[in-house]
Design a protein around this motif. Structure first.
Motif, PDB file in Angstrom:
ATOM      1  N   LYS A 278       0.838  -1.209   0.000  1.00 21.10           N
ATOM      2  CA  LYS A 278       0.000   0.000   0.000  1.00 21.10           C
ATOM      3  C   LYS A 278       0.874   1.260   0.000  1.00 21.10           C
ATOM      4  N   SER A 279       1.883   1.267   0.868  1.00 27.67           N
ATOM      5  CA  SER A 279       2.786   2.423   0.932  1.00 27.67           C
ATOM      6  C   SER A 279       3.516   2.598  -0.391  1.00 27.67           C
ATOM      7  N   ARG A 280       3.883   1.485  -1.008  1.00 28.89           N
ATOM      8  CA  ARG A 280       4.596   1.538  -2.281  1.00 28.89           C
ATOM      9  C   ARG A 280       3.741   2.208  -3.361  1.00 28.89           C
ATOM     10  N   LEU A 281       2.438   1.853  -3.408  1.00 33.08           N
ATOM     11  CA  LEU A 281       1.548   2.428  -4.425  1.00 33.08           C
ATOM     12  C   LEU A 281       1.328   3.920  -4.196  1.00 33.08           C
ATOM     13  N   VAL A 282       1.178   4.320  -2.930  1.00 35.88           N
ATOM     14  CA  VAL A 282       0.985   5.745  -2.630  1.00 35.88           C
ATOM     15  C   VAL A 282       2.232   6.533  -3.015  1.00 35.88           C
ATOM     16  N   TYR A 283       3.403   5.996  -2.668  1.00 36.92           N
ATOM     17  CA  TYR A 283       4.645   6.697  -2.989  1.00 36.92           C
ATOM     18  C   TYR A 283       4.857   6.776  -4.499  1.00 36.92           C
ATOM     19  N   GLU A 284       4.455   5.743  -5.213  1.00 37.97           N
ATOM     20  CA  GLU A 284       4.564   5.753  -6.673  1.00 37.97           C
ATOM     21  C   GLU A 284       3.700   6.863  -7.269  1.00 37.97           C
ATOM     22  N   PHE A 285       2.489   7.043  -6.723  1.00 32.26           N
ATOM     23  CA  PHE A 285       1.608   8.124  -7.196  1.00 32.26           C
ATOM     24  C   PHE A 285       2.226   9.488  -6.897  1.00 32.26           C
ATOM     25  N   ILE A 286       2.838   9.638  -5.711  1.00 32.67           N
ATOM     26  CA  ILE A 286       3.469  10.913  -5.336  1.00 32.67           C
ATOM     27  C   ILE A 286       4.618  11.246  -6.290  1.00 32.67           C
ATOM     28  N   LEU A 287       5.417  10.238  -6.653  1.00 31.60           N
ATOM     29  CA  LEU A 287       6.525  10.468  -7.590  1.00 31.60           C
ATOM     30  C   LEU A 287       6.011  10.931  -8.951  1.00 31.60           C
ATOM     31  N   LYS A 288       4.873  10.374  -9.390  1.00 26.47           N
ATOM     32  CA  LYS A 288       4.286  10.812 -10.663  1.00 26.47           C
ATOM     33  C   LYS A 288       3.833  12.262 -10.583  1.00 26.47           C
ATOM     34  N   CYS A 289       3.275  12.654  -9.431  1.00 28.60           N
ATOM     35  CA  CYS A 289       2.862  14.053  -9.247  1.00 28.60           C
ATOM     36  C   CYS A 289       4.068  14.989  -9.311  1.00 28.60           C
ATOM     37  N   ILE A 290       5.179  14.570  -8.724  1.00 28.91           N
ATOM     38  CA  ILE A 290       6.394  15.394  -8.732  1.00 28.91           C
ATOM     39  C   ILE A 290       6.916  15.552 -10.154  1.00 28.91           C
ATOM     40  N   GLU A 291       6.889  14.476 -10.936  1.00 26.32           N
ATOM     41  CA  GLU A 291       7.340  14.544 -12.335  1.00 26.32           C
ATOM     42  C   GLU A 291       6.496  15.521 -13.143  1.00 26.32           C
ATOM     43  N   ARG A 292       5.192  15.590 -12.825  1.00 26.17           N
ATOM     44  CA  ARG A 292       4.287  16.502 -13.546  1.00 26.17           C
ATOM     45  C   ARG A 292       4.210  17.880 -12.895  1.00 26.17           C
ATOM     46  N   ASN A 293       5.012  18.077 -11.829  1.00 28.27           N
ATOM     47  CA  ASN A 293       5.009  19.344 -11.093  1.00 28.27           C
ATOM     48  C   ASN A 293       3.609  19.668 -10.556  1.00 28.27           C
ATOM     49  N   GLU A 294       2.947  18.655  -9.995  1.00 33.16           N
ATOM     50  CA  GLU A 294       1.605  18.793  -9.432  1.00 33.16           C
ATOM     51  C   GLU A 294       1.638  18.531  -7.930  1.00 33.16           C
ATOM     52  N   THR A 295       0.637  19.052  -7.231  1.00 29.99           N
ATOM     53  CA  THR A 295       0.499  18.791  -5.804  1.00 29.99           C
ATOM     54  C   THR A 295      -0.397  17.575  -5.586  1.00 29.99           C
ATOM     55  N   TRP A 296      -0.462  17.090  -4.349  1.00 24.99           N
ATOM     56  CA  TRP A 296      -1.298  15.936  -4.027  1.00 24.99           C
ATOM     57  C   TRP A 296      -1.870  16.096  -2.619  1.00 24.99           C
ATOM     58  N   ASP A 297      -2.945  15.403  -2.349  1.00 17.44           N
ATOM     59  CA  ASP A 297      -3.563  15.394  -1.023  1.00 17.44           C
ATOM     60  C   ASP A 297      -4.350  14.094  -0.862  1.00 17.44           C
ATOM     61  N   HIS A 298      -5.089  13.988   0.256  1.00 12.54           N
ATOM     62  CA  HIS A 298      -5.889  12.791   0.529  1.00 12.54           C
ATOM     63  C   HIS A 298      -6.819  12.449  -0.636  1.00 12.54           C
ATOM     64  N   ILE A 299      -7.550  13.451  -1.087  1.00  5.91           N
ATOM     65  CA  ILE A 299      -8.599  13.218  -2.090  1.00  5.91           C
ATOM     66  C   ILE A 299      -8.012  12.729  -3.403  1.00  5.91           C
ATOM     67  N   LEU A 300      -6.933  13.385  -3.870  1.00  7.72           N
ATOM     68  CA  LEU A 300      -6.323  13.000  -5.141  1.00  7.72           C
ATOM     69  C   LEU A 300      -5.730  11.597  -5.067  1.00  7.72           C
ATOM     70  N   ILE A 301      -5.070  11.288  -3.960  1.00  2.23           N
ATOM     71  CA  ILE A 301      -4.478   9.959  -3.797  1.00  2.23           C
ATOM     72  C   ILE A 301      -5.554   8.888  -3.765  1.00  2.23           C
ATOM     73  N   ASN A 302      -6.580   9.116  -2.954  1.00  2.00           N
ATOM     74  CA  ASN A 302      -7.650   8.121  -2.828  1.00  2.00           C
ATOM     75  C   ASN A 302      -8.360   7.891  -4.158  1.00  2.00           C
ATOM     76  N   SER A 303      -8.631   8.974  -4.877  1.00  2.00           N
ATOM     77  CA  SER A 303      -9.326   8.863  -6.157  1.00  2.00           C
ATOM     78  C   SER A 303      -8.503   8.089  -7.180  1.00  2.00           C
ATOM     79  N   ALA A 304      -7.206   8.400  -7.266  1.00  2.69           N
ATOM     80  CA  ALA A 304      -6.351   7.745  -8.254  1.00  2.69           C
ATOM     81  C   ALA A 304      -6.155   6.266  -7.940  1.00  2.69           C
ATOM     82  N   LEU A 305      -5.905   5.939  -6.675  1.00  2.00           N
ATOM     83  CA  LEU A 305      -5.625   4.546  -6.317  1.00  2.00           C
ATOM     84  C   LEU A 305      -6.892   3.697  -6.282  1.00  2.00           C
TER      85      LEU A 305
END
Length: 467
Positions: A57-84
């Motif tokens: 679970k932690s691996r998938l969340v961190y993977e999503f965060i890295l994608k946000c960083i590559e796109r220069n985007e922010t993230w929060d609870h809602i975006l993470i939950n929706s994407a995963l």
């Protein structure tokens, strides 16, 4: 050592047991810090990859965060939950992210969490190698078969040991270097940045990636002036090149001056307007020169020269460079003005020890970001009491580690030609690890605009054969 449930990490003479549950909790703390504070990602000093995480679970969340960083985007609870939730609807991602952030008060310890995750992953890798060795050698009791185990782990038949040894052989290094050269072209070759001053560039042969370069002088000796001019020249050279890294930023960490004060100097140098007129900000004068100032803004805005004036430590420098690397792909060069007023966390150390730790960390930053780092330094006051005031490496203030850790040391001082009154900035190259050797260079110094110029190329340059 390892048993069925625990991995024991050796710190000094103490063993600290870490269970799988412990590392899962540390991973949740790390993820929780990232969710609550997006900026905390840039506090992680050692690169943390998705594969370092044990919990899926932690691996998938961190993977999503890295994608946000590559796109220069922010993230929060809602975006993470929706994407995963779209990729794994069976997991209650809302409950998991809330569990991660529930006990987080501050993200200040995220670097510690990341380091423990990496350490645990490394020890787990060693444990797997140890288990494989035991099975291949049919070892039941390690104490009875220490010699066999040592021979196995150090032998060429071991996959991990063989890989490290083979990669380190001179032939393998040669192959890697040859492959790199063959794949290089004008757009992706190794970047060596020039100062913009021909005599100086001739001797030092450019500021290379991973190098620590020191510019030292007494107060008022011109070290900030030459650093500002070099940074501006580098920025213009980059945007005029066809390099893939032409948009890499050049951060200038001005610890002594306000960013507006430094900007006024850059405007004066570019427009050739007297600095005192710009510094006083006389409205009538500014209106009369608005065309020149607008031209300066248009030209300078195309570069990625970046000025920070609220940074005081190596950790903050690394934080900002991490942000720029995430956005632009890398950093072209780093300038720090100046060493002796940087803040060190270990205040119980002597000043010399603090400076030593700082120069080591600055060298690491240059290597980690694969770019030249130029740091300014003061000289000891004792130089003014000597009959011969020519600086020596031992005159570098507060620590001998400055000269040992640096690749290039430039001493600068102000001189005047008694015949015609021309002001010069004299540069004494006292250490030059990668260039042509030591030597002296003189640049014409227009103090009214802080501009530096090459001397007359027809007869006054020290190295005319360069032209």
């Amino acid at each position: 050592r390892r048993d069925e449930e625990n991995v024991y990490l050796l710190y000094g003479r103490r063993f600290i047991a870490m269970t799988i549950d412990d590392i899962h909790e540390i991973e949740r703390y790390c993820i929780g810090s990232l969710i609550l504070d997006n900026e905390s990602f840039y506090l992680i000093e050692t690169p943390l990859s998705v594969n370092h995480f044990i919990c899926p679970k932690s691996r998938l969340v961190y993977e999503f965060i890295l994608k946000c960083i590559e796109r220069n985007e922010t993230w929060d609870h809602i975006l993470i939950n929706s994407a995963l939730r779209a990729s794994d609807a069976t997991t209650d991602w809302t409950a998991f992210t809330l569990e991660c952030t529930d006990k987080i008060v501050s993200s200040a310890k995220i670097a510690t969490y990341a380091r423990k995750i990496i350490e645990f992953n490394s020890y787990m890798g060693f444990a797997r190698t140890l288990d494989l060795a035991k099975k291949r050698l049919n070892i039941g009791n390690l104490n009875d078969s220490k010699l066999d185990l040592i021979n196995y782990l150090s032998g060429s038949s071991d996959e991990l040991g063989k890989e490290g040894f083979e990669d380190s052989k001179i032939g393998s290094i040669f192959d890697q270097y040859t492959l790199k050269i063959q794949n290089q072209n004008d757009t992706n070759r190794t970047l060596y940045l020039n100062s913009g001053y021909k005599d100086l560039d001739y001797l030092i042969e450019g500021f290379g990636p991973g190098s620590l370069n020191v510019i030292a002088a007494r107060p008022g000796g011109g070290k900030s002036t030459i650093a500002m001019n070099i940074a501006t020249n580098m920025a213009f050279d980059l945007i005029n090149s066809n390099q893939r890294n032409s948009q890499y930023p050049i951060p200038f960490f001005a610890l002594e001056m306000d960013k507006t004060e430094l900007l006024k100097r850059i405007i004066s140098t570019y427009t050739k307007i007297n600095h005192s007129k710009i510094r006083k900000e006389d409205p009538e004068f500014i209106r009369g020169n608005i065309v020149k100032i607008s031209e300066a803004k248009s030209a300078l805005s195309k570069t990625n020269l970046t000025i920070f004036d609220r940074v005081r430590s190596c950790a903050e420098i690394r934080l900002h460079c991490n942000k720029m690397k995430a956005r632009y792909g890398g950093v072209a060069a780093i300038i720090v003005d100046y060493l002796q007023i940087m803040v060190h966390n270990e205040t119980k150390f002597s000043k010399a020890d603090q400076i030593g730790e700082t120069t080591i960390e600055l060298k690491r930053i240059a290597q980690d970001f694969d770019c030249p780092l130029i740091v300014l330094s003061q000289l000891n006051r004792s130089i003014e009491t000597r009959e011969d005031r020519t600086p020596k490496l031992s005159d570098l203030r507060d620590s001998g580690s400055i000269e040992s850790d640096s690749d290039c040391v430039l001493f600068v001082k102000n001189t005047t030609n008694p015949d015609d009154g021309t002001e010069y900035l004299e540069i004494d190259i006292a250490k030059n690890r990668s260039g042509k050797g030591e030597g002296r260079v003189k640049l014409i110094w227009d103090k009214e605009t802080f501009a530096l110029y090459n001397r007359d190329e027809s007869n006054k340059n020290i190295y005319p054969d360069l032209y």
